[in-house]
Structure formats: structure tokens, C-alpha cells
Design a protein around this motif. Structure first.
Motif, PDB file in Angstrom:
ATOM      1  N   LEU A  16     -30.496 -21.788 -37.204  1.00 47.19           N
ATOM      2  CA  LEU A  16     -30.215 -23.108 -37.801  1.00 47.19           C
ATOM      3  C   LEU A  16     -31.159 -23.378 -38.968  1.00 47.19           C
ATOM      4  CD1 LEU A  16     -29.353 -25.632 -34.940  1.00 47.19           C
ATOM      5  CD2 LEU A  16     -27.874 -24.790 -36.758  1.00 47.19           C
ATOM      6  N   GLU A  17     -32.424 -22.987 -38.836  1.00 49.46           N
ATOM      7  CA  GLU A  17     -33.363 -23.136 -39.951  1.00 49.46           C
ATOM      8  C   GLU A  17     -32.910 -22.303 -41.152  1.00 49.46           C
ATOM      9  OE1 GLU A  17     -37.170 -22.026 -38.489  1.00 49.46           O
ATOM     10  OE2 GLU A  17     -37.376 -23.773 -37.160  1.00 49.46           O
ATOM     11  N   GLN A  18     -32.440 -21.104 -40.894  1.00 49.92           N
ATOM     12  CA  GLN A  18     -31.960 -20.246 -41.975  1.00 49.92           C
ATOM     13  C   GLN A  18     -30.684 -20.804 -42.602  1.00 49.92           C
ATOM     14  OE1 GLN A  18     -31.611 -16.474 -39.964  1.00 49.92           O
ATOM     15  NE2 GLN A  18     -33.827 -16.178 -39.865  1.00 49.92           N
ATOM     16  N   GLU A  19     -29.835 -21.381 -41.795  1.00 52.90           N
ATOM     17  CA  GLU A  19     -28.569 -21.934 -42.284  1.00 52.90           C
ATOM     18  C   GLU A  19     -28.802 -22.991 -43.352  1.00 52.90           C
ATOM     19  OE1 GLU A  19     -24.400 -22.259 -42.396  1.00 52.90           O
ATOM     20  OE2 GLU A  19     -25.676 -20.783 -41.405  1.00 52.90           O
ATOM     21  N   MET A  20     -29.841 -23.786 -43.200  1.00 54.43           N
ATOM     22  CA  MET A  20     -30.098 -24.894 -44.111  1.00 54.43           C
ATOM     23  C   MET A  20     -31.165 -24.572 -45.169  1.00 54.43           C
ATOM     24  SD  MET A  20     -27.952 -26.827 -42.690  1.00 54.43           S
ATOM     25  CE  MET A  20     -27.172 -27.148 -41.090  1.00 54.43           C
ATOM     26  N   SER A  21     -31.742 -23.387 -45.104  1.00 56.09           N
ATOM     27  CA  SER A  21     -32.892 -23.066 -45.950  1.00 56.09           C
ATOM     28  C   SER A  21     -32.545 -22.961 -47.431  1.00 56.09           C
ATOM     29  CB  SER A  21     -33.508 -21.741 -45.490  1.00 56.09           C
ATOM     30  OG  SER A  21     -34.570 -21.359 -46.337  1.00 56.09           O
TER      31      SER A  21
END
Length: 430
Positions: free
Chosen positions: A51-56
Motif C-alpha cells: 500500500l505504501e508503494q501503491e501511493m509512493s
């Protein structure tokens, strides 16, 4: 002249490339439908890491040491081959290279993200992962990744592919994956689809809905996706990053880069590291996304907000779509039977940096046969779409006399897709 360009194992990329900060315009954010709050389900469905990567918006995201070690174990970096015999048969001045993602234990590029997603889910302490699969390559990859991480795996396999490709199911079961034909009686949405049509062939959109429902009903389960979302394409950029180094060794700059597209993962992973060079004027390359004539998302779809699944459980994403209730014909390229497209790939098409091109199933199988006889490798039905376009481009070079460098993402082998080849050889595909 090099026929095979390899990199040592210590050249496995240390970081994934995130294209989001380098897109020509900002990526439209996912949003909730008017009648619900689907975005709120994401923390229940996905691990914190993805999820962190999805929005990064960070350009480079470190690959965990544990993931890099597994990448090495499964054969990364994968080799880049020169299709010299194919060039001679086509009598073309073009140079054709193909990046061998079929070298992985499961025979396709899908392990690149399956390993990462299973790793982050394991860190969160969940016990089981659910997913969908079309042709079975993603389900196979996740089954192996879960086995390596000592987790359970449930795969909802599109029913027509479940029937067409029984040995895909067998390999998933070898890796302890539970394989369920979709639509199924296991989920509320599956039962609804079967009530409407007991012989429903299924679709990736339906299988996604079932896998999501399964995950939402169990606190010890996460859902995983084999394509479409940002973090999935991020993990696949190891393909393009390695290809860049290999082309430099060969002294080549790409003029044409081609990959097949269903959701967009292998194509995005192969081309994203080259897109910024294109925008900055460092290369002059044509990027072509090859899709089925029977599921022409990029060439016939509308660029608008739509659900990623059939039941409407995902957030709305801006992408090219044929409509989330679209059920594609039962073609053999099961991995390309998806109504939508990765938002990043869709944006690049909309902005004119990528060309979508649709090809007919009978032409793709002939291209697969031609390639196999020339190079010895039997391509997956999905991969034959990219090869058909590559051969068309090479033939065009013969007409013009241009010595272009053509690079193909060879996304997987077809040794478990022989029913499709048998149907074509015996005149059942017209």
C-alpha cells in the motif's frame, strides 16, 4: 555478434523504478463510487508494504535483501537473446531481441511481484493469500511464492482457463495452492453469477471479485493482484532495468519496444525504465502494447473511471476499459482477457507515448509457430501477441530498409498451453 547477453547475479537490481513522478501528467487518483467507500477496504485487503508503494512518489524504492536473494535463486537476472535465425527467415535488416522471462521456475514474469507481495504479507503476519488467475501463470507464481514463505494460497481460476489448461492447476497444487474454478459456489458473488448462468465461462473481473470477497471475510487473509495496480508494475521494472544494462552491453538503443497487455504488468515492467529517456529526448523509441482483437481494451475501450472487478468492489480507477461487466470470448490467451488496463499504461497511451495494437488469435498462433521453429522456444499464447507485432515491424523494416532495433518482452513459455497450439494446427481456430 552476441546471441545471448547475461548479467551476473550481483547485477540483480537493488531498487525498483517507480514511474509515477516521471509521468508526463499526474496519475488520476482512485476514487470511491457514489454509493460506497471502497477505498476504505484497501488496508483490509493489502499489506502495509505494497500500500505504501501503491501511493509512493519516490522514484526509486529499495528492494528488500530477502526479496533480492529469492530473485537470484529463481534465475534473475534473466537473459536477453538476439533472434538471429528469425531475422534471417524474415529477411529483415532489423535486429530483434527478446527478454527471456520464461526462464523463471513458473515459466513467466509473474514471480517478480508474487515474491514481493508474499514477502510483505508475511511481514504483516497473515496466514493466507487469495488471488485470481486467467491462464494460470499468476496463480502458479503466487502458489510458489506462498509455499516459499510458508503461507496458504487460494486461487480463483477463470473457469474457461481451468478447463482449457488442466496442468496449470496441477502445478499450482504441487506448490500447495488451492485452485477453485470461477465463478464458484464458494463466494456470494460467484453464486450469483452461476445462478444467472450455470455454464458461465468466467472472466478475470469475476475472479477478482471472488478473491476479494474471500479475503474481506477473513482477518488472517490478504488479497493479491497479478497486474493492473501501481505496486505490481513497480515490482516488474526489474525486467526493464536489466534490459537497459544488457542493451548497453550489446551497444544497442531500442527503436521499438513491444509487450503483450492484459492488465499491463509485463509490458509496464519492460518499458517504464525507458519512458523517462523518451520524454527527455535521450532515445526515439516506439512503444507498442499488443492486445487481443477479441478484448481490445486500448484500441476500442473508453478512457474513464471504472471498477477493476465485475462486482464493483474495487475503487474506481481511470483507465481504458470495455466496461467492468464485459465478458471476453473464450480465447486461449487467458491472461489477456481483462476488461481494463493498468492506469499508468492507460495514461501513457492517452498521452501518445504508447500505441495500442490489437491482433487476431489465429495470427498470433501462427507467429508463435514461426518463432518456435526459428528460435526453438514455444511462446505462451499471450506472448505470441507481442511476437506477431514484432514480426510485423521487422517486415516493415524489410520494405523500408531501416535497421531498427526491436525489443520484445518474452513474458512466458507455452509448454502448458499446447491445447491452443493443437487447436490451431488442426484448423479449429479460424
Amino acid at each position: 555478434m552476441m546471441h545471448k547477453i547475461t548479467l551476473p547475479s550481483d547485477e540483480v537490481p537493488k531498487k525498483w523504478y517507480n514511474i509515477n513522478p516521471d509521468l508526463p501528467v499526474p496519475l488520476p487518483a482512485p476514487k470511491n463510487p457514489e454509493e460506497g467507500g471502497n477505498l476504505e477496504n484497501l488496508p483490509k485487503l493489502f499489506s502495509k508494504g505494497v500500500l505504501e508503494q501503491e501511493m509512493s512518489q519516490e522514484r526509486w524504492i529499495k528492494i528488500p535483501k530477502e526479496v533480492r536473494e529469492v530473485y537470484k535463486m529463481i534465475g534473475r537476472p534473466s537473459p536477453l537473446f538476439r533472434a538471429k535465425r528469425l531475422e534471417e527467415i524474415l529477411d529483415t535488416p532489423a535486429k530483434i531481441f527478446y527478454k527471456r522471462e520464461d526462464y523463471s521456475p513458473t515459466g513467466s514474469h509473474k514471480l517478480n511481484t508474487a515474491i514481493a507481495q508474499a514477502y510483505y504479507a508475511k511481514k504483516d503476519g497473515v496466514e493466507r493469500l487469495t488471488t485470481e488467475t486467467g491462464a494460470g501463470q499468476w496463480g502458479t507464481a503466487l502458489s510458489l511464492a506462498c509455499s516459499m514463505m510458508d503461507m496458504d494460497c487460494t486461487v480463483y481460476m477463470v473457469r474457461v482457463s481451468f478447463n482449457q489448461k488442466p496442468f496449470r492447476k496441477t502445478i499450482m497444487q504441487i506448490y500447495d495452492g488451492e485452485v477453485i474454478p470461477s465463478p464458484s459456489n464458494k463466494t456470494e458473488f460467484g453464486r450469483k453469477m452461476l445462478a444467472e448462468n450455470p455454464d458461465h465461462p468466467g472472466s478475470l473481473g469475476i475472479a477478482i471479485s471472488e478473491a476479494m470477497q474471500d479475503a474481506l471475510n477473513d482477518d488472517n487473509v490478504y488479497y493479491t493482484l497479478g497486474s493492473v495496480l501501481n505496486h505490481v508494475l513497480l515490482h516488474q521494472t526489474v525486467i526493464g532495468l536489466e534490459t537497459k544494462k544488457q542493451l548497453e552491453i550489446a551497444g544497442e538503443t531500442p527503436d521499438v519496444m513491444i509487450g503483450c497487455v492484459g492488465g499491463g504488468s509485463n509490458f509496464g515492467g519492460a518499458i517504464f525504465p525507458f519512458i523517462k529517456d523518451q520524454i527527455d529526448g535521450k532515445i526515439d523509441c516506439k512503444f507498442i502494447a499488443a492486445e487481443p482483437h477479441s478484448c481490445p481494451t486500448l484500441t476500442k475501450g473508453e478512457y474513464c473511471y471504472d471498477f477493476g472487478d465485475t462486482a464493483g468492489m474495487t475503487p474506481l480507477m481511470k483507465m481504458y476499459t470495455l466496461g467492468h461487466d464485459f465478458v471476453p470470448p473464450s480465447v486461449h490467451a487467458g491472461g489477456l482477457r481483462y476488461h481494463g488496463m493498468a492506469p499508468q499504461v492507460a495514461l501513457l497511451v492517452h498521452e501518445g507515448l504508447v500505441e495500442g495494437r490489437s491482433v487476431h488469435q489465429k495470427h498470433t498462433f501462427q507467429s508463435g509457430l514461426d518463432f518456435a521453429k526459428a528460435e526453438g522456444v514455444v511462446p505462451a499464447p499471450e506472448t505470441t501477441h507481442a511476437l506477431k507485432v514484432a514480426m510485423d515491424e521487422a517486415r516493415e523494416c524489410k520494405k523500408t530498409g531501416e535497421e531498427k532495433t526491436i525489443v520484445v518482452s518474452f513474458s512466458g513459455h507455452g509448454m502448458l498451453d499446447l491445447q491452443g497450439y493443437d487447436d490451431y494446427i488442426n484448423g479449429k481456430i479460424v
